[in-house]
Design an enzyme around this catalytic site. Sequence first.
Site, PDB file in Angstrom:
ATOM      1  N   ARG A   7       0.829  -1.218   0.000  1.00  0.00           N
ATOM      2  CA  ARG A   7       0.000   0.000   0.000  1.00  0.00           C
ATOM      3  C   ARG A   7       0.858   1.261   0.000  1.00  0.00           C
ATOM      4  O   ARG A   7       0.415   2.317  -0.459  1.00  0.00           O
ATOM      5  CB  ARG A   7      -0.958   0.021   1.189  1.00  0.00           C
ATOM      6  CG  ARG A   7      -0.256   0.118   2.520  1.00  0.00           C
ATOM      7  CD  ARG A   7      -1.240   0.336   3.666  1.00  0.00           C
ATOM      8  NE  ARG A   7      -0.652  -0.083   4.933  1.00  0.00           N
ATOM      9  CZ  ARG A   7      -0.957   0.451   6.101  1.00  0.00           C
ATOM     10  NH1 ARG A   7      -1.842   1.428   6.170  1.00  0.00           N
ATOM     11  NH2 ARG A   7      -0.396   0.013   7.202  1.00  0.00           N
ATOM     12  N   SER A  34      -4.886   5.510   5.482  1.00  0.00           N
ATOM     13  CA  SER A  34      -4.586   4.078   5.469  1.00  0.00           C
ATOM     14  C   SER A  34      -4.130   3.606   4.094  1.00  0.00           C
ATOM     15  O   SER A  34      -3.260   2.751   3.975  1.00  0.00           O
ATOM     16  CB  SER A  34      -5.826   3.278   5.868  1.00  0.00           C
ATOM     17  OG  SER A  34      -6.238   3.629   7.163  1.00  0.00           O
ATOM     18  N   GLU A  55     -18.776   4.202  -0.797  1.00  0.00           N
ATOM     19  CA  GLU A  55     -17.926   3.502  -1.770  1.00  0.00           C
ATOM     20  C   GLU A  55     -18.581   3.371  -3.134  1.00  0.00           C
ATOM     21  O   GLU A  55     -17.908   3.416  -4.166  1.00  0.00           O
ATOM     22  CB  GLU A  55     -17.534   2.119  -1.220  1.00  0.00           C
ATOM     23  CG  GLU A  55     -16.663   2.176   0.039  1.00  0.00           C
ATOM     24  CD  GLU A  55     -17.449   2.541   1.314  1.00  0.00           C
ATOM     25  OE1 GLU A  55     -18.696   2.463   1.303  1.00  0.00           O
ATOM     26  OE2 GLU A  55     -16.807   2.910   2.315  1.00  0.00           O
ATOM     27  N   PHE A  80     -14.527  -3.280   0.905  1.00  0.00           N
ATOM     28  CA  PHE A  80     -15.582  -2.309   0.579  1.00  0.00           C
ATOM     29  C   PHE A  80     -15.571  -1.948  -0.910  1.00  0.00           C
ATOM     30  O   PHE A  80     -16.627  -1.806  -1.533  1.00  0.00           O
ATOM     31  CB  PHE A  80     -15.424  -1.047   1.426  1.00  0.00           C
ATOM     32  CG  PHE A  80     -15.291  -1.334   2.903  1.00  0.00           C
ATOM     33  CD1 PHE A  80     -16.203  -2.158   3.551  1.00  0.00           C
ATOM     34  CD2 PHE A  80     -14.244  -0.801   3.638  1.00  0.00           C
ATOM     35  CE1 PHE A  80     -16.084  -2.435   4.913  1.00  0.00           C
ATOM     36  CE2 PHE A  80     -14.112  -1.071   4.999  1.00  0.00           C
ATOM     37  CZ  PHE A  80     -15.029  -1.884   5.645  1.00  0.00           C
ATOM     38  N   ASP A 114      -8.057  -6.092  12.869  1.00  0.00           N
ATOM     39  CA  ASP A 114      -9.414  -5.628  12.544  1.00  0.00           C
ATOM     40  C   ASP A 114     -10.385  -6.795  12.360  1.00  0.00           C
ATOM     41  O   ASP A 114     -11.600  -6.619  12.448  1.00  0.00           O
ATOM     42  CB  ASP A 114      -9.415  -4.746  11.292  1.00  0.00           C
ATOM     43  CG  ASP A 114      -9.148  -3.280  11.628  1.00  0.00           C
ATOM     44  OD1 ASP A 114      -9.132  -2.940  12.827  1.00  0.00           O
ATOM     45  OD2 ASP A 114      -8.965  -2.486  10.691  1.00  0.00           O
TER      46      ASP A 114
END
Lengths: 309, 285
Positions: A7, A34, A55, A80, A114
């Site tokens: 990422r 993030s 989204e 998402f 998470d």
Amino acid sequence: MGNKATRAAFGETLNELVADGYDVVAVEADLSKSTTTVTFQDAHPDRFFNAGIAEANMIDVAAGLAVTGKVAFTGSFAVFATGRAYDQVRNTVCYSDLNVKLAPTHSGITVGPDGGSHQMVEDLALMRVLPGMRVLVPADYNSAKSALRLAAAIPGPFYVRLGRASVPEVYAPDFEMELGRAYVLREGSDVTLFACGVMVVEALQAAESLAAEGISAEVIDIASVKPLDAEMIVASARKTGHVVTCEEHSIIGGMGSAVAELLGETCPVPMRRVGVRDVFGTSGDPDELMAHFGLTASDIVVSARNVLA
Amino acid sequence: MAQTPDVGVIRSMAARMRLDIVEMIAEAGSGHPGGSLSAADIVAALYFGVMKHDAARPDWAERDRFVLSKGHAAPVLYSALAESGYIGREHLMTLRKLGSILQGHPDCKKVPGVEVSTGSLGQGLSIANGIGLGLKLDGNPARVFCLLGDGELQEGQVWEAAMFAAHHGVDNLIAIVDHNGLQIDGSCTEVMCLGDVEAKFSVFGWKTISADGHDVEALVSAFKTAEEALGQGVPVVIVCGTTKGKGVSFMEGNAGWHGKAPSVDERERAVAELTAAIEKEAARG
Ligand SMILES: Cc1ncc(C[n+]2csc(CCOP(=O)(O)OP(=O)(O)O)c2C)c(N)n1
Ligand SMILES: [Mg+2]
């Protein structure tokens, strides 16, 4: 090891693309810190649009931007961006064949604490089945940069699967990923380990262990899950006669399924799939979860022995 | 194209488009007459008065963009594209048939003049937002027009888009709601009450205008007001009161004609009514 998350490549690469003359824009859904698209927002505030926690709107706003000629990237998390907005990806982005690049982060179980609601292990299945969608799964930071550049360079829908966790470097900084090409990272003759994403490093370690047992494993990175490098996959399966696929994804519908579909029609050989076995994720540290879900190098070693037995 | 919309031209185009709609759907044996007919005057006003476009140059950078969010009204768009010259009229009677460029819902890969494929309700306003932002980034003076159904407003994404447009100041966007009060299962009030549509857009930060969606003069003036409101940081919506099935007596105000093709007999009756309407427009001159 120069560990860095895939990422981390996202926002930086978007900035480089603008510097290189690409008409890039990005639409985010309240996860810019993030996903690292905040890096792009800081450099190009006029080219960055936050949709808020919406989204579906994010994907279709990107679609509209693409209609006007922009190279439109979208952020958010894999769960998402693909699940919440599936109809938008299908009916607008893919059905209209638009220049939208989904590059969500936090794919797979290495999201960690998470938990299962956030650990997306079905995204490759959802994206791979869409006509016109190209699916890239970079193994490290350098290949992620290259995958994002590749997605920008080729018109049409792309899915670039990015992750949260740091991963060791596999490729040199000047690596240039090609669409539909697999990469032989280690040659071998007894069994082929097809891997993608964070599993590439695990497969390389597994090959090392197998060598100590006298088993020669070939390791191939399936960075391009769609289109597949059919020629290379079939050639390797034909050579070794035994296949193990390794992915941080459900064993249903992902890279392992794609390889099984291909080999089933062209070169059926004994095969095992290492992946998440039709269950949701759970909270834990990424390393613990890799062991919990049977995704470590030693799990690959067991599957390789098994397929050779 | 036209700088000052000619109300007479729009009226006669709308009348011709209504006949096209009924004949296309009858020929296809399926399709959505109700919502196509209710939008005929709106779409005619856009294509033959309000929007700057040129069928000879579907890729002209400064063309106004149209998004048919209520994609099931494809026949009204196809007729407008044929009357404008984007596609030959010979295509119209191929609607919904294998090999036709005229899919049941608009496919931008097949039809020149269709900016984006639609058919899954609730997405068009988001797409129009993106188009609006893209045009603004390029300093392009073109505007984007987006036509929504009223039942369609039940999709949550419409309100994500409404919030977005106001927040990001998409002020080159004009949304139009075809407020015919009907959807598939009955009236919008029965199925899922919309409340006050204008008030909803208003509290979402939009400038709202209302108009009789079948009074071409009123429509033209509503569009003029909307156009004058552009460029001021606020998106604009025109809520048009309409009658579903408008122009065919037995279809008007009847939810049963949402998605049904007329029989041979019904086609004949509808064609007679619509032909008379065309003649009336011609006589008006
Ligand atoms: C997402 C989605 N859900 C359901 C449908 C099926 N559908 C087609 S038209 C329609 C009713 C539309 O009503 P409205 O928006 O009021 O359109 P109009 O009355 O103008 O025809 C429905 C439910 C669809 N096309 N897309
Ligand atoms: Mg309606």
